[in-house]
Design a protein around this motif. Structure first.
Motif, PDB file in Angstrom:
ATOM      1  N   ILE A  79       0.945  -1.669   0.215  1.00  0.00           N
ATOM      2  CA  ILE A  79      -0.093  -0.080  -0.263  1.00  0.00           C
ATOM      3  C   ILE A  79       0.722   1.280   0.006  1.00  0.00           C
ATOM      4  O   ILE A  79       0.842   2.619  -1.155  1.00  0.00           O
ATOM      5  N   ILE A  80       1.533   1.677   1.123  1.00  0.00           N
ATOM      6  CA  ILE A  80       2.754   2.278   1.105  1.00  0.00           C
ATOM      7  C   ILE A  80       3.533   2.632  -0.429  1.00  0.00           C
ATOM      8  O   ILE A  80       3.721   3.660  -0.806  1.00  0.00           O
ATOM      9  N   VAL A  81       4.005   1.424  -0.523  1.00  0.00           N
ATOM     10  CA  VAL A  81       4.763   1.748  -2.321  1.00  0.00           C
ATOM     11  C   VAL A  81       3.878   2.607  -3.043  1.00  0.00           C
ATOM     12  O   VAL A  81       4.400   3.004  -4.602  1.00  0.00           O
ATOM     13  N   ALA A  82       2.450   1.290  -3.095  1.00  0.00           N
ATOM     14  CA  ALA A  82       1.634   2.014  -4.264  1.00  0.00           C
ATOM     15  C   ALA A  82       1.570   3.689  -3.774  1.00  0.00           C
ATOM     16  O   ALA A  82       1.771   4.607  -5.061  1.00  0.00           O
ATOM     17  N   ILE A  83       0.824   4.063  -2.922  1.00  0.00           N
ATOM     18  CA  ILE A  83       1.054   6.034  -2.517  1.00  0.00           C
ATOM     19  C   ILE A  83       2.058   6.103  -3.307  1.00  0.00           C
ATOM     20  O   ILE A  83       1.925   7.019  -3.749  1.00  0.00           O
ATOM     21  N   THR A  84       3.156   5.928  -3.146  1.00  0.00           N
ATOM     22  CA  THR A  84       4.690   6.601  -3.541  1.00  0.00           C
ATOM     23  C   THR A  84       4.708   6.419  -5.111  1.00  0.00           C
ATOM     24  O   THR A  84       4.892   8.010  -5.424  1.00  0.00           O
ATOM     25  N   MET A  85       4.421   5.591  -5.508  1.00  0.00           N
ATOM     26  CA  MET A  85       4.068   5.357  -6.846  1.00  0.00           C
ATOM     27  C   MET A  85       2.957   6.216  -7.545  1.00  0.00           C
ATOM     28  O   MET A  85       3.621   7.042  -8.618  1.00  0.00           O
ATOM     29  N   LEU A  86       1.958   6.574  -7.074  1.00  0.00           N
ATOM     30  CA  LEU A  86       1.100   7.443  -7.272  1.00  0.00           C
ATOM     31  C   LEU A  86       1.347   9.173  -6.890  1.00  0.00           C
ATOM     32  O   LEU A  86       1.282   9.609  -8.302  1.00  0.00           O
ATOM     33  N   ILE A  87       1.953   9.244  -5.886  1.00  0.00           N
ATOM     34  CA  ILE A  87       2.870  10.877  -5.797  1.00  0.00           C
ATOM     35  C   ILE A  87       3.434  10.909  -6.555  1.00  0.00           C
ATOM     36  O   ILE A  87       3.519  12.315  -7.882  1.00  0.00           O
ATOM     37  N   PHE A  88       4.563   9.756  -7.681  1.00  0.00           N
ATOM     38  CA  PHE A  88       5.671  10.109  -8.703  1.00  0.00           C
ATOM     39  C   PHE A  88       4.683  10.641  -9.924  1.00  0.00           C
ATOM     40  O   PHE A  88       5.201  11.350 -10.716  1.00  0.00           O
ATOM     41  N   VAL A  89       3.625   9.778 -10.051  1.00  0.00           N
ATOM     42  CA  VAL A  89       2.734   9.679 -11.304  1.00  0.00           C
ATOM     43  C   VAL A  89       2.171  10.851 -11.848  1.00  0.00           C
ATOM     44  O   VAL A  89       2.419  11.776 -12.476  1.00  0.00           O
ATOM     45  N   GLU A  90       1.813  11.382 -10.545  1.00  0.00           N
ATOM     46  CA  GLU A  90       1.265  13.184 -10.799  1.00  0.00           C
ATOM     47  C   GLU A  90       1.939  13.929 -10.098  1.00  0.00           C
ATOM     48  O   GLU A  90       1.603  14.505 -11.204  1.00  0.00           O
ATOM     49  N   TYR A  91       2.671  14.186  -9.857  1.00  0.00           N
ATOM     50  CA  TYR A  91       3.497  15.147  -8.876  1.00  0.00           C
ATOM     51  C   TYR A  91       5.358  15.051  -9.955  1.00  0.00           C
ATOM     52  O   TYR A  91       5.507  16.577 -10.230  1.00  0.00           O
ATOM     53  N   SER A  92       6.476  14.065 -10.535  1.00  0.00           N
ATOM     54  CA  SER A  92       7.229  14.167 -10.517  1.00  0.00           C
ATOM     55  C   SER A  92       6.488  14.384 -12.266  1.00  0.00           C
ATOM     56  O   SER A  92       6.257  13.956 -13.134  1.00  0.00           O
ATOM     57  N   PRO A  93       8.315  14.930 -13.198  1.00  0.00           N
ATOM     58  CA  PRO A  93       8.250  15.117 -14.118  1.00  0.00           C
ATOM     59  C   PRO A  93       8.458  13.911 -14.856  1.00  0.00           C
ATOM     60  O   PRO A  93       9.603  12.836 -14.797  1.00  0.00           O
ATOM     61  N   TRP A  94       7.442  13.586 -16.042  1.00  0.00           N
ATOM     62  CA  TRP A  94       8.085  12.606 -17.018  1.00  0.00           C
ATOM     63  C   TRP A  94       8.893  12.928 -17.532  1.00  0.00           C
ATOM     64  O   TRP A  94       9.771  11.653 -18.029  1.00  0.00           O
ATOM     65  N   MET A  95       9.401  14.439 -18.332  1.00  0.00           N
ATOM     66  CA  MET A  95      10.613  14.108 -19.222  1.00  0.00           C
ATOM     67  C   MET A  95      11.139  15.576 -18.786  1.00  0.00           C
ATOM     68  O   MET A  95      10.049  17.128 -18.266  1.00  0.00           O
ATOM     69  N   TYR A  96      12.747  15.210 -18.503  1.00  0.00           N
ATOM     70  CA  TYR A  96      13.060  16.565 -18.570  1.00  0.00           C
ATOM     71  C   TYR A  96      14.255  16.653 -19.550  1.00  0.00           C
ATOM     72  O   TYR A  96      15.374  15.784 -19.971  1.00  0.00           O
ATOM     73  N   ILE A  97      14.865  17.817 -19.996  1.00  0.00           N
ATOM     74  CA  ILE A  97      15.030  18.170 -21.325  1.00  0.00           C
ATOM     75  C   ILE A  97      15.730  19.659 -21.161  1.00  0.00           C
ATOM     76  O   ILE A  97      15.024  20.227 -20.342  1.00  0.00           O
ATOM     77  N   ASN A  98      17.383  18.948 -21.148  1.00  0.00           N
ATOM     78  CA  ASN A  98      17.742  20.508 -20.619  1.00  0.00           C
ATOM     79  C   ASN A  98      18.630  21.175 -21.791  1.00  0.00           C
ATOM     80  O   ASN A  98      19.524  20.084 -22.130  1.00  0.00           O
ATOM     81  N   GLN A  99      18.136  21.537 -22.390  1.00  0.00           N
ATOM     82  CA  GLN A  99      18.266  21.953 -23.765  1.00  0.00           C
ATOM     83  C   GLN A  99      19.462  23.208 -24.346  1.00  0.00           C
ATOM     84  O   GLN A  99      19.067  24.277 -23.435  1.00  0.00           O
ATOM     85  N   GLU A 100      20.445  23.243 -24.581  1.00  0.00           N
ATOM     86  CA  GLU A 100      21.635  24.051 -24.881  1.00  0.00           C
ATOM     87  C   GLU A 100      21.334  24.627 -26.351  1.00  0.00           C
ATOM     88  O   GLU A 100      21.622  24.109 -27.533  1.00  0.00           O
ATOM     89  N   THR A 101      21.743  26.168 -25.893  1.00  0.00           N
ATOM     90  CA  THR A 101      21.042  27.119 -27.329  1.00  0.00           C
ATOM     91  C   THR A 101      22.139  28.114 -27.536  1.00  0.00           C
ATOM     92  O   THR A 101      22.603  28.506 -26.204  1.00  0.00           O
ATOM     93  N   ASP A 102      21.933  29.115 -28.464  1.00  0.00           N
ATOM     94  CA  ASP A 102      23.004  29.867 -28.277  1.00  0.00           C
ATOM     95  C   ASP A 102      22.854  31.019 -27.564  1.00  0.00           C
ATOM     96  O   ASP A 102      23.241  31.785 -26.504  1.00  0.00           O
ATOM     97  N   ASP A 103      21.536  31.026 -27.268  1.00  0.00           N
ATOM     98  CA  ASP A 103      20.946  31.842 -25.738  1.00  0.00           C
ATOM     99  C   ASP A 103      21.793  31.599 -24.103  1.00  0.00           C
ATOM    100  O   ASP A 103      21.967  31.988 -23.302  1.00  0.00           O
ATOM    101  N   GLY A 104      21.600  30.696 -24.079  1.00  0.00           N
ATOM    102  CA  GLY A 104      21.929  29.483 -23.158  1.00  0.00           C
ATOM    103  C   GLY A 104      20.994  28.713 -22.867  1.00  0.00           C
ATOM    104  O   GLY A 104      20.803  27.590 -23.838  1.00  0.00           O
TER     105      GLY A 104
END
Lengths: 277, 394
Positions: A66-91
């Motif tokens: 139950i505890i693991v399922a709750i933590t997984m649900l929190i991750f699914v809902e509130y954590s980012p699914w994709m993180y992109i650090n794009q480097e361009t000419d501006d920064g």
């Protein structure tokens, strides 16, 4: 006549010694028998103790799920699914994509090009180069949340069953069987979660091989991390491993309960200090 | 036997589960195929399972079905592996039929693994035959699909060992359950078809009989034996009846010996065994035999004593009778000296007997309290036959 008497005395001495030896041997036999009977009693006591501990483990496993399922649900809902650090000419610009993200949000077009190829002259072999679409960020979280809910239900049902078991003692075999069925269900659900999150992790291989195609879409230097899918996959793998371990524990407990592996037979007979049977 | 097979089965199921989970994960993780592009970028475009599903190219999309079936087979093997593990943990300790259930599951796993190999091989062949699509390479000729195929082969090997382990054990159990007698009978039937053998083997193949039935059979057998005896007495041995009569008197004789009062009452009568003719045998004179060991002497003495006591019991009444008869005869006919001599001889013989009996002594062992007889004339060392204590009798 006296000599004869002396001879008789010598004979009697030897017979006394023989008798003493025989008595010692009989005592040894009885002592060994008593020892084995005591060992058997201790083995039975150990089994009873181990069964009690397993009952507690069952209770813990239900609550743990139950505890693991709750933590997984929190991750699914509130954590980012994709993180992109794009480097361009501006920064460098960081983009965090959550589940069911809105396409109309202020997200760089180059990032959105990852999910839909902008190339008009390209062949019609594929719409994108990383194997993910916008729909994947809505469909796969849905399946994962459904799986998490099923896990929670399973955990709740199992804990309720064990609470009832405390008041109304069920047979040990039924408890073991239910626990193994519970672990089977947990493994299947966690596998579903794992495969739906693996879909995101598989993009790393495609990014590596199809990078030249991705560069055309505008992304030149980018660090892409699928945070939530990786965490979910790791948790799912841990659950599967834990379920297999519980299977093993169940097997051992059943083995101890139904087949006692005593070191030696308690009713083995001894003659003259040597094991006879 | 049982424990070994269970532990092996457990090990193989864990291996099958691990390999099948890995295979399922890798099919959705690895890029399976690659397509050469000649448009903006002249390179191979890699496709994984998700990308293949979303492809607009029909040739690529047609391969999805094959991969889908592979995935389904992986799922089936995982599910069966889990069930087999459940059976191992639960059914092995509670049911007798655990091996038969496990054989069904293991054979199913084996079949699915074979199907998996076939489908994977089919996928590789279709890709190889297509000029447009290639298998995605890792290094030189090694592809991602080959890694998955390797895991599938591992699953197949594990399933083969699993099925063999269980099937062999099941076979052993079945063969052990059949009694050896039945097997021997089958062999005999094959070798010899004679009617005698079949008659002999009939009771072996009979089902287990209850106690009541057994008693009935025993009764019937006894009755049959009695009937046979009666028939034998009537038909074949008619003269035996006359000879049996004196044997019946033996009980009376014993009573006579034991009861001295009865003997005294019957002394005046002509004799309880008037109709029985006892042959008077000459009594052999007793000679002390020189023995090498004391034990032999002791045993011979006991035997002699037992034999002579028996004779004495038989001869006591006869001697009295003969004496009385002889005295009467003497009164009647004193002119016959031969009879008187005979009587005197008999008297002497009885006296020698008494002398011989008086030489034997009953001895009690001081150690084990075993009572036994010895000859006093032999003034040698005595050894107890029971405990072996030696000494000299006074």
């Amino acid at each position: 006549m006296r000599n004869d008497e002396y001879e008789l005395d010598d004979d009697s001495l030897t017979t006394e010694k023989k008798n003493e030896r025989k008595k010692e041997k009989i005592l040894d036999e009885t002592f060994k028998k008593a020892k084995f009977l005591k060992e058997k009693k201790t083995i039975n006591q150990k089994i009873v103790k181990s069964i009690k501990t397993v009952d507690r483990q069952f209770l813990k496993s239900g609550i743990l799920i139950i505890i693991v399922a709750i933590t997984m649900l929190i991750f699914v809902e509130y954590s980012p699914w994709m993180y992109i650090n794009q480097e361009t000419d501006d920064g460098s610009t960081i983009h965090l994509l959550y589940r069911d993200f809105n396409q109309e949000e202020e997200i760089n077009q180059t990032v959105l090009n990852l999910f839909q190829s902008p190339c008009d002259n390209c062949s019609n072999n594929s719409q994108n180069y990383i194997g993910l679409t916008f729909n994947d960020f809505s469909s796969s979280p849905k399946t994962i949340t459904n799986g998490i809910i099923i896990l929670m239900i399973l955990g709740i049902v199992f804990t309720i069953f064990l609470i009832i078991d405390k008041f109304r003692r069920f047979l040990d075999e039924i408890v073991f069987a239910l626990h193994s069925l519970f672990s089977i269900a947990v493994i299947i659900v966690s596998l579903v979660i794992l495969i739906s999150s693996i879909k995101f992790i598989g993009t790393y291989f495609l990014i590596y091989h199809n990078w030249s195609f991705i560069e055309i879409s505008g992304i030149k230097n980018a660090n892409i991390v699928f945070l939530t899918p990786i965490i979910l996959a790791l948790i799912a793998l841990a659950i599967i491993r834990g379920a297999i371990i519980t299977f093993k524990i169940n097997f051992r407990e059943m083995e101890n309960k139904f087949t006692i592996d005593s070191p030696e037979e308690p009713y083995s007979t001894y003659r003259y200090g040597i094991k006879f049977r | 036997m049982k424990k070994k097979t269970i532990t092996k089965a457990k090990k193989y199921t864990i291996w099958i589960l691990n390999f099948s989970i890995l295979g399922l994960v890798l099919t959705s993780l690895f890029p399976l195929i690659s397509v050469p592009e000649d448009d903006a970028v002249k390179e191979n475009l890699y496709f994984n399972f998700e990308m293949m599903k979303k492809s607009d190219n029909y040739e690529i999309y047609s391969l999805v079905d094959n991969v889908n079936t592979i995935n389904l087979l992986f799922w089936a093997i995982i599910f069966l592996g889990l069930i087999s593990y459940f059976c191992i943990t639960y059914l092995t300790f509670l049911t007798r039929w655990y091996l038969s259930i496990l054989t069904i599951i293991s054979t199913a796993i084996f079949i699915f693994s074979v199907l998996l190999v076939i489908f994977q091989n089919n996928f590789m062949k279709t890709v190889a035959n297509n000029d447009f699509i290639n298998l995605s390479l890792i290094f030189n000729t090694i592809t991602y699909v080959h890694i998955i195929f390797l895991f599938i082969i591992f699953i197949l090997i594990c399933s083969i060992f699993y099925t063999l382990n269980i099937v062999l054990d099941l076979g052993k159990q079945i063969f052990s359950s059949i009694p050896k007698k039945q097997l021997l009978k089958k062999k005999k039937d094959k070798k010899e078809d004679s009617p005698i053998n079949s008659i002999i083997d009939e009771p072996i193949t009979q089902p287990p009989i209850g106690i009541n039935k057994k008693l009935e059979i025993e009764k019937s057998q006894k009755q049959e034996i009695q009937k046979i005896d009666i028939k034998a007495e009537e038909d074949t041995y008619p003269e035996v009846k006359e000879e049996i009569k004196p044997i019946e008197t033996t009980s009376e004789e014993k009573k006579y010996v034991n009861n001295e009062i009865a003997v005294s009452e019957k002394k005046n009568q002509p004799g309880p065994f008037g109709h029985v003719k006892h042959e008077e045998k000459p009594i052999e004179p007793v000679k002390p035999r020189p023995s090498q060991s004391f034990e032999d002497a002791l045993s011979s003495a006991i035997e002699k004593k037992q034999g002579e006591i028996g004779k004495k019991e038989q001869k006591k009444p006869t001697s009295q009778e003969t004496i009385k008869d002889s005295e009467d005869n003497l009164k009647e006919d004193s002119s016959e000296p031969s009879k008187i001599d005979e009587v005197e001889k008999q008297k002497e013989e009885t006296q020698t007997e008494k002398k011989f009996i008086s030489t034997e002594i009953i001895v009690k062992c001081p150690q084990c309290t075993h009572i036994f007889t010895i000859n006093k004339e032999k003034n040698e060392k005595i050894k107890c036959p029971k405990c072996g204590k030696e000494g000299i009798a006074q």
